[in-house]
Scaffold this active site. Structure first.
Site, mmCIF file in Angstrom:
data_model
loop_
_atom_site.group_PDB
_atom_site.id
_atom_site.type_symbol
_atom_site.label_atom_id
_atom_site.label_comp_id
_atom_site.label_asym_id
_atom_site.label_seq_id
_atom_site.Cartn_x
_atom_site.Cartn_y
_atom_site.Cartn_z
ATOM 1 N N HIS A 1 0.844 -1.209 0.000
ATOM 2 C CA HIS A 1 0.000 0.000 0.000
ATOM 3 C C HIS A 1 0.872 1.249 0.000
ATOM 4 C CE1 HIS A 1 -3.507 2.512 1.278
ATOM 5 N NE2 HIS A 1 -2.521 3.221 1.823
ATOM 6 N N GLU A 2 1.881 1.258 0.863
ATOM 7 C CA GLU A 2 2.775 2.416 0.919
ATOM 8 C C GLU A 2 3.592 2.547 -0.369
ATOM 9 O OE1 GLU A 2 2.457 4.617 3.253
ATOM 10 O OE2 GLU A 2 0.958 3.342 4.217
ATOM 11 N N HIS B 1 1.891 4.573 -3.045
ATOM 12 C CA HIS B 1 2.062 6.037 -3.042
ATOM 13 C C HIS B 1 3.262 6.432 -3.898
ATOM 14 C CE1 HIS B 1 -1.029 7.201 -0.261
ATOM 15 N NE2 HIS B 1 -0.572 6.432 0.709
ATOM 16 N N GLU C 1 -5.632 7.021 -1.333
ATOM 17 C CA GLU C 1 -5.539 5.773 -0.575
ATOM 18 C C GLU C 1 -6.192 4.606 -1.320
ATOM 19 O OE1 GLU C 1 -3.864 5.224 2.111
ATOM 20 O OE2 GLU C 1 -3.303 7.272 2.562
#
Length: 271
Positions: free
Chosen positions: A129-130, A133, A178
């Site tokens: 998930h990070e 970004h 997100e």
């Protein structure tokens, strides 16, 4: 499940959520944003945050928690991207965040409480998930949003006034961004239940209860909320939040996992 497919040549636009795309375009039109970015995210600030994080966390690598570093390495290979720095920091609140100022020296931070709550596969989903970004180049806007939320931005009085005026727009963008990163988590996990489990545990889990929670029941809860909630009631509820509501995220990732776009990506037919 067999060996995970590496998505060679993966581009952010292949998994970016449409709300992320729209919110980014809207943010680019906000007056005064470029000036605030120059004010807060200069070279000195970049070096300060990099060194501050190095001084207060544990850097993960082949000689420090190698199993965790291996999860990072594999996730980067799947998403076809460079490996950022990874740090572990003592914090009782399960969380993770990314700082990347103008693409230089990006790093991911995991809180120690995540290690107690999640399985290795779920921890890798959080890392992915990070990484989302970074893959989506959220860096500058994300860093500014994180600084405002964390309350560590050293901004002159006029700059803080400007930042407060932009906070609503930044948080709206962050909530949309997100959703793209949840998709990155699914591309690495390649099993939607893993991502749903993460969202469920972050919403209402604890180390002693996590193994008793049921992801399918959480998805049923998400569908019930979607059927009974009115959008105009949800909007005020989400305005101060940095992330979409957990049930919304779970339902969004469940839907995308069943979409032709996702199926083509993991089958290697889109690269």
């Amino acid at each position: 499940m067999g060996e995970k497919r590496r998505l060679l040549g993966l581009r952010a636009e292949q998994f970016r959520h449409p709300w992320d795309r729209e919110a980014t375009q809207a943010l680019q039109q906000v007056p005064g944003l470029d000036g605030l970015l120059r004010l807060t995210l200069g070279t000195a600030a970049q070096e300060w945050f990099y060194l501050e994080n190095m001084a207060t966390g544990v850097q993960v690598g082949w000689n420090q928690l190698p199993w965790l570093y291996e999860l990072l390495q594999e996730a980067c290979q799947i998403l076809d991207m460079d490996v950022p720095y990874l740090y572990l920091r003592q914090n009782p609140q399960p969380n993770a965040y990314t700082l990347a100022i103008r693409g230089d020296k990006p790093f991911i931070v995991l809180h120690t409480s995540l290690m107690e709550l999640l399985t290795p596969a779920e921890i890798q989903a959080v890392i992915a998930h990070e990484l989302g970004h970074l893959k989506c180049e959220h860096g500058v806007y994300l860093t500014l949003a994180n600084l405002l939320v964390l309350g560590v931005a050293q901004i002159p009085t006029w700059g803080m006034w400007l930042a407060q005026g932009l906070q609503t727009s930044l948080l709206q963008w962050l909530r949309c961004a997100e959703l793209s990163c949840d998709r990155a988590a699914l591309l690495v996990a390649q099993e939607p239940q893993v991502v749903v489990q993460v969202l469920m545990k972050l919403a209402g889990g604890s180390p002693s209860l996590a193994h008793q929670l049921d992801g399918q029941a959480f998805l049923a809860q998400a569908r019930a909320y979607d059927q009974r909630g009115w959008s105009w009631l949800k909007t005020p509820r989400t305005l101060p939040l940095t992330h979409p509501l957990p049930v919304l995220r779970a339902q969004e990732i469940d839907r995308w996992s069943q979409s032709p776009a996702y199926q083509r990506l993991v089958a290697g037919k889109e690269n």
